[in-house]
Enzyme design. Structure first.
Site, PDB file in Angstrom:
ATOM      1  N   THR A   6       0.973  -1.029  -0.108  1.00  0.00           N
ATOM      2  CA  THR A   6       0.112   0.025   0.011  1.00  0.00           C
ATOM      3  C   THR A   6       1.058   1.106  -0.027  1.00  0.00           C
ATOM      4  O   THR A   6       1.339   1.686  -0.994  1.00  0.00           O
ATOM      5  CB  THR A   6      -0.759   0.160   1.090  1.00  0.00           C
ATOM      6  N   LYS A  62       4.119  -6.855   3.827  1.00  0.00           N
ATOM      7  CA  LYS A  62       3.808  -5.554   3.706  1.00  0.00           C
ATOM      8  C   LYS A  62       3.684  -4.949   4.946  1.00  0.00           C
ATOM      9  O   LYS A  62       3.104  -5.488   6.036  1.00  0.00           O
ATOM     10  CB  LYS A  62       2.514  -5.515   2.958  1.00  0.00           C
ATOM     11  N   THR A  89      -0.280  -2.610  10.840  1.00  0.00           N
ATOM     12  CA  THR A  89      -0.914  -2.709   9.462  1.00  0.00           C
ATOM     13  C   THR A  89      -0.083  -3.442   8.773  1.00  0.00           C
ATOM     14  O   THR A  89       0.765  -2.970   8.103  1.00  0.00           O
ATOM     15  CB  THR A  89      -1.385  -1.690   8.749  1.00  0.00           C
ATOM     16  N   GLU A 103       6.090   4.903   7.049  1.00  0.00           N
ATOM     17  CA  GLU A 103       5.889   5.991   6.222  1.00  0.00           C
ATOM     18  C   GLU A 103       6.769   7.021   6.538  1.00  0.00           C
ATOM     19  O   GLU A 103       6.771   7.859   7.704  1.00  0.00           O
ATOM     20  CB  GLU A 103       4.272   6.324   6.524  1.00  0.00           C
ATOM     21  N   ASN A 144      -0.132  10.541   5.607  1.00  0.00           N
ATOM     22  CA  ASN A 144      -1.253  10.248   6.421  1.00  0.00           C
ATOM     23  C   ASN A 144      -2.379  11.246   6.368  1.00  0.00           C
ATOM     24  O   ASN A 144      -3.654  11.021   6.630  1.00  0.00           O
ATOM     25  CB  ASN A 144      -1.062   9.888   7.967  1.00  0.00           C
ATOM     26  N   THR A 176      -6.892  10.824  -0.301  1.00  0.00           N
ATOM     27  CA  THR A 176      -7.289  11.901  -1.424  1.00  0.00           C
ATOM     28  C   THR A 176      -6.004  11.760  -2.313  1.00  0.00           C
ATOM     29  O   THR A 176      -6.140  12.506  -3.306  1.00  0.00           O
ATOM     30  CB  THR A 176      -7.429  13.121  -0.595  1.00  0.00           C
TER      31      THR A 176
END
Length: 394
Positions: free
Chosen positions: A146, A169, A180, A260, A389, A394
């Site tokens: 992702t 992942k 996650t 991230e 995040n 979007t």
């Protein structure tokens, strides 16, 4: 043991493939054998986990796994369960096996209905991509990504002759119990599902349950391990445990460094704890702390934040006994010894700043309370974490 090429397809009896044309992806893995799983501890549990756990608990085996990325199929109610079962049924039909032998996994946005039409219309393409080589493993590893920036895979061969390999992942919403994250691990060892479950539980506690990116626990975390038995070798449980420990720890570290927006891997080593749980609490508190993570990102030698994190961790500790040092590559700087600040001069802080500039930063905290130890992994907190995040849907 040694590292080998090929990803999960280095294990006898494993075929894999996947597609990722955009934000949505599908991975498929075919491998029949005894199986075990570990799942999220979040009270909001995604539909695929419910279905997969039912299947493994009922049969103790898997013949295949189907994974979609881009949608978590979590907090989707009765319809989500039906959609997860549809995914299992669709792959079972293609592989000509019972539906109860299929594991299902999903990752992506929570609370949105799964686009089952997209999955069914692209499943044949994913199946056509399957193979038994390194490229096939990489296709599966990429399909489950992702916000990951790199695919994550590893394969090893043990001295006893068995192979163990995995893909994973994970990049954000990471603090296992688990985070996650999805991991699919395979071995050609001939072992029962009970042994797999025991070894998997121990390995997960040492690896995935010791990484922190942002402190959030996801709804979709799952680790599955399948033993194809095709080596014909039944290893000693200690050998299987050592191999799983290595594979899962390496995958966990890949997730931590790919947090991230991350630019650095932080390794928090805690020694001298009164109990193993105390060691775990302190190690994770340090890599969880936004202040510690931010300081390392900015190369700010504000080492007192480490002591603060240890103090609020909940572990039994005495500030007059704590010792603290940092290391990276061949550099080491000792700052605190037995509760006393031994270095806080300009040269020491300059050296600490240099250590913080490295890709991997190790923090060593000795509590001076006993003989237990633990290691946790995390990453720095950067501007990009907020950007990623803030723009996730979007």
């Amino acid at each position: 043991m040694k590292f080998i090429e090929g990803g999960i397809c280095a294990v006898k009896g494993v075929r894999a493939g996947g597609i990722k044309p955009g934000k949505m992806g599908i991975a498929v893995i075919q491998a029949e054998g005894n199986a075990a799983g570990a799942y999220t501890r979040n009270k909001v549990i995604a539909a695929p986990l419910v279905v997969t756990r039912e299947h493994i608990n009922g049969t103790g085996r898997l013949a295949g796994v189907i994974v979609n990325s881009g949608n978590a199929n979590a907090f989707t109610g009765v319809q989500g369960l039906a959609d997860a079962r549809m995914m299992a049924s669709a792959l079972a039909s293609k592989l000509r096996v019972d539906e109860e032998l299929i594991g299902v996994a999903s990752t992506g946005v929570v609370g949105r209905k799964l686009d089952t039409g997209w999955i069914t219309s692209h499943l044949s393409e994913a199946l056509d991509s399957m193979g038994e080589d390194a490229d096939a493993s990489m296709k599966a590893a990429r399909a489950i990504m992702t916000t990951d920036t790199v695919p994550k895979e590893i394969a090893i061969e043990m001295d006893c002759g068995i192979r163990i390999a995995g893909i994973a992942k994970g990049s954000g919403m990471i603090e296992p119990n688990m985070g996650t994250m999805l991991a699919f691990v395979y071995t050609d060892a001939d072992v029962p599902s009970e042994m797999l479950h025991s070894c998997l539980t121990t390995s997960v506690d040492k690896s995935f349950n010791m990484i922190v990116v942002d402190g959030d626990t996801s709804t979709n975390d799952m680790v599955l391990v399948t033993a194809t038995g095709q080596s014909g070798i039944t290893p000693e449980i200690s050998d299987l445990q050592a191999g799983l420990d290595l594979v899962l720890t390496e995958l966990a570290k890949m997730i931590a460094i790919d947090g991230e927006g991350a630019t650095k891997l932080i390794e928090s080593k805690v020694t001298g704890a009164a109990t193993a749980e105390d060691a775990r609490l302190v190690a994770k508190a340090i890599v969880r702390s936004p202040l510690v993570k931010s300081a390392i990102f900015g190369q700010d030698p504000n080492w007192g934040r480490i002591v603060v994190a240890a103090g609020y961790s909940g572990a039994d500790m005495d500030q007059t006994k704590i010792s603290l040092s940092f290391s990276a590559s061949t550099e080491v700087v000792e700052l605190v010894k037995d509760g006393k600040v031994v270095r806080n001069d300009e040269e020491a802080l300059s050296q600490l700043k240099s250590i913080m500039s490295q890709d991997e930063v190790v923090i060593i905290t000795d509590l001076g309370m006993g003989h237990e130890s633990a290691t946790a992994w995390g990453c720095d907190l950067t501007y990009d974490y907020v950007r990623i995040n803030a723009e996730y849907t979007t």
